[in-house]
Design a protein around this motif. Sequence first.
Motif, PDB file in Angstrom:
ATOM      1  N   ASP A  21       0.819  -1.214   0.000  1.00  0.00           N
ATOM      2  CA  ASP A  21       0.000   0.000   0.000  1.00  0.00           C
ATOM      3  C   ASP A  21       0.853   1.264   0.000  1.00  0.00           C
ATOM      4  N   SER A  22       2.144   1.157  -0.336  1.00  0.00           N
ATOM      5  CA  SER A  22       3.057   2.298  -0.210  1.00  0.00           C
ATOM      6  C   SER A  22       2.862   3.354  -1.287  1.00  0.00           C
ATOM      7  N   GLY A  23       2.331   2.975  -2.432  1.00  0.00           N
ATOM      8  CA  GLY A  23       2.221   3.915  -3.540  1.00  0.00           C
ATOM      9  C   GLY A  23       3.506   4.065  -4.334  1.00  0.00           C
ATOM     10  N   ILE A  24       4.563   3.347  -3.948  1.00  0.00           N
ATOM     11  CA  ILE A  24       5.844   3.408  -4.655  1.00  0.00           C
ATOM     12  C   ILE A  24       5.785   2.492  -5.874  1.00  0.00           C
ATOM     13  N   THR A  25       6.122   3.048  -7.031  1.00  0.00           N
ATOM     14  CA  THR A  25       6.091   2.259  -8.263  1.00  0.00           C
ATOM     15  C   THR A  25       7.444   2.193  -8.958  1.00  0.00           C
ATOM     16  N   GLY A  26       8.423   2.965  -8.476  1.00  0.00           N
ATOM     17  CA  GLY A  26       9.740   2.958  -9.096  1.00  0.00           C
ATOM     18  C   GLY A  26      10.689   3.892  -8.372  1.00  0.00           C
ATOM     19  N   GLU A  27      11.913   3.995  -8.880  1.00  0.00           N
ATOM     20  CA  GLU A  27      12.939   4.810  -8.224  1.00  0.00           C
ATOM     21  C   GLU A  27      12.551   6.283  -8.151  1.00  0.00           C
ATOM     22  N   ASP A  28      11.780   6.765  -9.116  1.00  0.00           N
ATOM     23  CA  ASP A  28      11.385   8.177  -9.101  1.00  0.00           C
ATOM     24  C   ASP A  28      10.552   8.524  -7.874  1.00  0.00           C
ATOM     25  N   ASP A  29       9.902   7.535  -7.286  1.00  0.00           N
ATOM     26  CA  ASP A  29       9.059   7.790  -6.114  1.00  0.00           C
ATOM     27  C   ASP A  29       9.848   7.815  -4.812  1.00  0.00           C
TER      28      ASP A  29
ATOM     29  N   LEU B  15      13.317 -11.513   1.576  1.00  0.00           N
ATOM     30  CA  LEU B  15      12.539 -10.666   2.476  1.00  0.00           C
ATOM     31  C   LEU B  15      11.053 -10.750   2.137  1.00  0.00           C
ATOM     32  N   GLN B  16      10.738 -10.768   0.854  1.00  0.00           N
ATOM     33  CA  GLN B  16       9.338 -10.882   0.462  1.00  0.00           C
ATOM     34  C   GLN B  16       8.745 -12.212   0.918  1.00  0.00           C
ATOM     35  N   ALA B  17       9.568 -13.260   0.929  1.00  0.00           N
ATOM     36  CA  ALA B  17       9.088 -14.567   1.384  1.00  0.00           C
ATOM     37  C   ALA B  17       8.662 -14.526   2.845  1.00  0.00           C
ATOM     38  N   GLN B  18       9.200 -13.575   3.612  1.00  0.00           N
ATOM     39  CA  GLN B  18       8.868 -13.469   5.031  1.00  0.00           C
ATOM     40  C   GLN B  18       7.657 -12.591   5.294  1.00  0.00           C
ATOM     41  N   ASP B  19       7.245 -11.790   4.312  1.00  0.00           N
ATOM     42  CA  ASP B  19       6.134 -10.862   4.542  1.00  0.00           C
ATOM     43  C   ASP B  19       5.307 -10.722   3.265  1.00  0.00           C
ATOM     44  N   PRO B  20       4.152 -11.361   3.197  1.00  0.00           N
ATOM     45  CA  PRO B  20       3.331 -11.315   1.982  1.00  0.00           C
ATOM     46  C   PRO B  20       2.707  -9.957   1.716  1.00  0.00           C
ATOM     47  N   TYR B  21       2.839  -9.020   2.660  1.00  0.00           N
ATOM     48  CA  TYR B  21       2.289  -7.686   2.456  1.00  0.00           C
ATOM     49  C   TYR B  21       3.281  -6.764   1.751  1.00  0.00           C
ATOM     50  N   THR B  22       4.411  -7.325   1.322  1.00  0.00           N
ATOM     51  CA  THR B  22       5.406  -6.550   0.585  1.00  0.00           C
ATOM     52  C   THR B  22       5.397  -6.950  -0.883  1.00  0.00           C
ATOM     53  N   GLU B  23       6.020  -6.114  -1.705  1.00  0.00           N
ATOM     54  CA  GLU B  23       6.164  -6.429  -3.123  1.00  0.00           C
ATOM     55  C   GLU B  23       7.505  -5.918  -3.627  1.00  0.00           C
ATOM     56  N   ILE B  24       8.032  -6.601  -4.648  1.00  0.00           N
ATOM     57  CA  ILE B  24       9.281  -6.202  -5.289  1.00  0.00           C
ATOM     58  C   ILE B  24       8.943  -5.326  -6.485  1.00  0.00           C
ATOM     59  N   ILE B  25       9.627  -4.174  -6.576  1.00  0.00           N
ATOM     60  CA  ILE B  25       9.308  -3.160  -7.577  1.00  0.00           C
ATOM     61  C   ILE B  25      10.565  -2.840  -8.375  1.00  0.00           C
ATOM     62  N   GLY B  26      10.403  -2.620  -9.679  1.00  0.00           N
ATOM     63  CA  GLY B  26      11.525  -2.191 -10.500  1.00  0.00           C
ATOM     64  C   GLY B  26      11.678  -3.049 -11.736  1.00  0.00           C
TER      65      GLY B  26
END
Length: 370
Positions: free
Chosen positions: A203-211, A269-280
């Motif tokens: 839910d961070s709203g981050i979609t890439g390095e520009d953010d 790290l994502q394997a430990q927390d399903p509420y995260t996502e990998i972006i890029g």
Amino acid sequence: MNTRTRIVTPVAAAVVATVSAMALASCVSNEQSLQQWPDAPNPTLALPNGSKLSDNVDDLTSQTTSDTMAGAREAYGSLRPDTDPRTGQEVSPARRVPAIVERGRLVVGVAQSLNQLGFRDPVTGELAGFEIDLAREIARDIFGDPNRIEYRYVEGNDLEDVLSVGTVDLVIRTFTITRPRQEQVEFSVPYLTTYPRILAMRDSGITGEDDLADKTVCVTHDSTNLQELRDEVPHQDILATQTWSDCLMAIQRRQADAIYSDSAILSGLQAQDPYTEIIGDSTDGTDYGVAAALPEDRDTAGLVRQVNSTMDRIRTDGTWDDIYDTWLEGYLGAASQPPAEYRSAADNRELTALRERSGDSGNTEREEEQ
């Protein structure tokens, strides 16, 4: 008329309360999305132990890290597996690594807290992961037995030291191959290509390095990602922690907005927390290699050639694909083993000269300190 009194025992009351709570929880969970739950923790909690927050990268990293990143994409190749000129067959492990064969085990420095790469399985208590399986394949080719390994846990900032003093034979621990590092250790051919990525809450709203320009981004102390992050996004605050697990804790507590690292580390790290996502989507990758002490210091040329022989074998027989699919494919998608690059005689002479100059410089610095 008799009036019958209904007595509710404490046990019955507890059962009713429990059932009601479960029903309420079920209703609530149906209404909440993955992004909405759990609620954001209190960001005023203490930072992870040993962490430091700064907007000045020089406060968080050593010059060595900056120098390392400057040559990250100019690395030399490795040592080609050797063959017996009389038979044309590869040289045996008994000739390449006689001391290790006589000892009866391979001593390998690994991580024990990098999920999917090198970690202690909470169920079995055994070490597991991509890099652990790779170490087992190297031992298999030396001894015919993948279990003939003594694992030693090493910190990320001790990798060169444990090799130079002979604490371990090899380090297999997310060690990025760079030209400056090749002046200090000998690398195998690459075993995994990784790419810079961001890990954030869904839910961070981050979609890439520009953010990231106005965000707090977490990395580990003296990580090669630290200087790379500053080069790519020069205006954000940086939280430097002791471990990547501390970074995960920081974004869970909302003490940082994102983690910047390579795709392999972030998959764990994502394997430990399903509420995260990998972006890029950067395609500018770097390579991990198996590291040994310099041949000039500890006569490791045969060991590196032996490791590269294993790399060739697992490429040909499909073992690399099996290991990757087991640990990383579900998070990073399909991939193939990096190509093997071997250095020429001219490159070998050039690298040897660089190592000699680096050694002379190090000796001078130590004499001045004394």
